[in-house]
Design a protein around this motif. Sequence first.
Motif, PDB file in Angstrom:
ATOM      1  N   HIS A  40       0.819  -1.144   0.044  1.00 38.09           N
ATOM      2  CA  HIS A  40      -0.016  -0.023   0.104  1.00 38.09           C
ATOM      3  C   HIS A  40       0.763   1.078  -0.047  1.00 38.09           C
ATOM      4  O   HIS A  40       2.149   1.333   0.851  1.00 38.09           O
ATOM      5  N   ARG A  41       0.452   2.304  -0.698  1.00 37.88           N
ATOM      6  CA  ARG A  41       1.139   3.354  -0.809  1.00 37.88           C
ATOM      7  C   ARG A  41      -0.195   4.937  -0.864  1.00 37.88           C
ATOM      8  O   ARG A  41      -1.274   4.308  -1.460  1.00 37.88           O
ATOM      9  N   ARG A  42       0.087   5.607  -0.123  1.00 35.29           N
ATOM     10  CA  ARG A  42      -0.938   6.734  -0.147  1.00 35.29           C
ATOM     11  C   ARG A  42      -1.176   7.381  -1.633  1.00 35.29           C
ATOM     12  O   ARG A  42      -0.029   7.599  -2.398  1.00 35.29           O
ATOM     13  N   MET A  43      -2.084   7.615  -2.240  1.00 31.40           N
ATOM     14  CA  MET A  43      -2.258   8.177  -3.368  1.00 31.40           C
ATOM     15  C   MET A  43      -3.801   9.004  -3.174  1.00 31.40           C
ATOM     16  O   MET A  43      -4.539   8.940  -2.298  1.00 31.40           O
ATOM     17  N   HIS A  44      -3.899  10.169  -4.181  1.00 36.89           N
ATOM     18  CA  HIS A  44      -5.181  10.758  -4.426  1.00 36.89           C
ATOM     19  C   HIS A  44      -6.239   9.944  -4.268  1.00 36.89           C
ATOM     20  O   HIS A  44      -6.357   8.975  -5.198  1.00 36.89           O
ATOM     21  N   LEU A  45      -7.272  10.391  -3.780  1.00 39.03           N
ATOM     22  CA  LEU A  45      -8.687   9.396  -3.668  1.00 39.03           C
ATOM     23  C   LEU A  45      -9.177   9.591  -4.957  1.00 39.03           C
ATOM     24  O   LEU A  45      -9.545   8.306  -5.616  1.00 39.03           O
ATOM     25  N   GLU A  46      -9.114  10.487  -5.771  1.00 40.65           N
ATOM     26  CA  GLU A  46      -9.703  10.430  -7.099  1.00 40.65           C
ATOM     27  C   GLU A  46      -8.948   9.622  -8.062  1.00 40.65           C
ATOM     28  O   GLU A  46      -9.504   9.010  -9.035  1.00 40.65           O
ATOM     29  N   ASP A  47      -7.587   9.701  -7.816  1.00 40.44           N
ATOM     30  CA  ASP A  47      -6.885   8.652  -8.681  1.00 40.44           C
ATOM     31  C   ASP A  47      -7.099   7.103  -8.581  1.00 40.44           C
ATOM     32  O   ASP A  47      -7.425   6.211  -9.289  1.00 40.44           O
ATOM     33  N   ALA A  48      -7.249   6.804  -7.278  1.00 39.44           N
ATOM     34  CA  ALA A  48      -7.528   5.735  -6.909  1.00 39.44           C
ATOM     35  C   ALA A  48      -8.907   4.983  -7.169  1.00 39.44           C
ATOM     36  O   ALA A  48      -9.074   3.914  -7.681  1.00 39.44           O
ATOM     37  N   ILE A  49      -9.929   5.719  -7.236  1.00 42.20           N
ATOM     38  CA  ILE A  49     -11.522   5.719  -7.773  1.00 42.20           C
ATOM     39  C   ILE A  49     -11.077   5.664  -9.199  1.00 42.20           C
ATOM     40  O   ILE A  49     -11.903   4.479  -9.598  1.00 42.20           O
ATOM     41  N   ARG A  50     -10.467   6.359  -9.837  1.00 49.50           N
ATOM     42  CA  ARG A  50     -10.550   6.178 -11.495  1.00 49.50           C
ATOM     43  C   ARG A  50      -9.889   4.871 -11.813  1.00 49.50           C
ATOM     44  O   ARG A  50     -10.466   3.967 -12.715  1.00 49.50           O
ATOM     45  N   GLN A  51      -8.878   4.179 -11.139  1.00 48.31           N
ATOM     46  CA  GLN A  51      -8.095   3.016 -11.285  1.00 48.31           C
ATOM     47  C   GLN A  51      -9.101   2.017 -10.986  1.00 48.31           C
ATOM     48  O   GLN A  51      -9.131   0.850 -11.664  1.00 48.31           O
ATOM     49  N   LEU A  52      -9.723   1.941  -9.780  1.00 49.78           N
ATOM     50  CA  LEU A  52     -10.670   1.001  -9.483  1.00 49.78           C
ATOM     51  C   LEU A  52     -11.714   0.742 -10.514  1.00 49.78           C
ATOM     52  O   LEU A  52     -11.886  -0.219 -10.859  1.00 49.78           O
ATOM     53  N   TRP A  53     -12.368   2.075 -11.108  1.00 47.02           N
ATOM     54  CA  TRP A  53     -13.348   1.688 -12.077  1.00 47.02           C
ATOM     55  C   TRP A  53     -12.874   1.176 -13.285  1.00 47.02           C
ATOM     56  O   TRP A  53     -13.427   0.068 -13.668  1.00 47.02           O
ATOM     57  N   ALA A  54     -11.565   1.506 -13.665  1.00 45.76           N
ATOM     58  CA  ALA A  54     -10.826   1.014 -14.983  1.00 45.76           C
ATOM     59  C   ALA A  54     -10.673  -0.791 -14.459  1.00 45.76           C
ATOM     60  O   ALA A  54     -11.090  -1.533 -15.551  1.00 45.76           O
ATOM     61  N   LEU A  55     -10.469  -1.132 -13.467  1.00 43.65           N
ATOM     62  CA  LEU A  55     -10.300  -2.728 -13.304  1.00 43.65           C
ATOM     63  C   LEU A  55     -11.594  -3.091 -12.935  1.00 43.65           C
ATOM     64  O   LEU A  55     -11.506  -4.340 -13.533  1.00 43.65           O
ATOM     65  N   CYS A  56     -12.614  -2.711 -12.669  1.00 42.03           N
ATOM     66  CA  CYS A  56     -14.034  -3.186 -12.494  1.00 42.03           C
ATOM     67  C   CYS A  56     -14.381  -3.393 -13.893  1.00 42.03           C
ATOM     68  O   CYS A  56     -14.889  -4.345 -14.185  1.00 42.03           O
ATOM     69  N   ASP A  57     -14.246  -2.450 -14.751  1.00 45.95           N
ATOM     70  CA  ASP A  57     -14.853  -2.261 -16.154  1.00 45.95           C
ATOM     71  C   ASP A  57     -14.023  -3.702 -17.047  1.00 45.95           C
ATOM     72  O   ASP A  57     -14.732  -4.404 -17.674  1.00 45.95           O
ATOM     73  N   ALA A  58     -12.763  -3.735 -16.824  1.00 41.90           N
ATOM     74  CA  ALA A  58     -12.078  -4.473 -17.594  1.00 41.90           C
ATOM     75  C   ALA A  58     -12.696  -6.120 -17.131  1.00 41.90           C
ATOM     76  O   ALA A  58     -12.634  -6.900 -17.742  1.00 41.90           O
ATOM     77  N   PHE A  59     -12.674  -6.238 -15.699  1.00 37.08           N
ATOM     78  CA  PHE A  59     -13.350  -7.476 -15.063  1.00 37.08           C
ATOM     79  C   PHE A  59     -14.642  -7.789 -15.658  1.00 37.08           C
ATOM     80  O   PHE A  59     -14.971  -8.907 -16.150  1.00 37.08           O
ATOM     81  N   ASP A  60     -15.638  -6.926 -15.981  1.00 40.43           N
ATOM     82  CA  ASP A  60     -16.886  -6.905 -16.252  1.00 40.43           C
ATOM     83  C   ASP A  60     -16.648  -7.448 -17.776  1.00 40.43           C
ATOM     84  O   ASP A  60     -17.425  -8.359 -17.981  1.00 40.43           O
ATOM     85  N   LEU A  61     -15.943  -6.752 -18.446  1.00 40.09           N
ATOM     86  CA  LEU A  61     -15.689  -7.044 -20.083  1.00 40.09           C
ATOM     87  C   LEU A  61     -15.171  -8.601 -20.136  1.00 40.09           C
ATOM     88  O   LEU A  61     -15.852  -9.295 -20.679  1.00 40.09           O
ATOM     89  N   GLY A  62     -14.145  -9.080 -19.055  1.00 39.43           N
ATOM     90  CA  GLY A  62     -13.873 -10.355 -19.176  1.00 39.43           C
ATOM     91  C   GLY A  62     -15.010 -11.171 -18.893  1.00 39.43           C
ATOM     92  O   GLY A  62     -15.011 -12.539 -19.474  1.00 39.43           O
ATOM     93  N   ALA A  63     -15.829 -11.263 -17.809  1.00 36.86           N
ATOM     94  CA  ALA A  63     -16.798 -11.933 -17.494  1.00 36.86           C
ATOM     95  C   ALA A  63     -17.627 -11.949 -18.671  1.00 36.86           C
ATOM     96  O   ALA A  63     -18.489 -13.199 -18.816  1.00 36.86           O
TER      97      ALA A  63
END
Length: 99
Positions: A65-88
Amino acid sequence: MADRAFPILYPTRRPADAPRSIAWGLVAPHRAQAQINHGQTLERLAERGGLAPCELLAVLEDRPHRRMHLEDAIRQLWALCDAFDLGAAAERAKLEAVE
């Protein structure tokens, strides 16, 4: 359990564009990193309310874990969720084509 979700904690009010949770299937393969980073199982972390976006992102990326801006973390989480959903969705389409 297809609808099982892993909760996301926010230090203050959850931003309107932020996810409340992610699919359990997305986080489950990273249980070892959750144990390394937090000394607890995914199940226990979920029982305690989940992880903050930057903590969850570190687990999903199999890194400390490393600290990061909340907005950046949220944006990256959405990208991972989208990729996961596309794969599913692609896997479901393959199965339907076989049937």
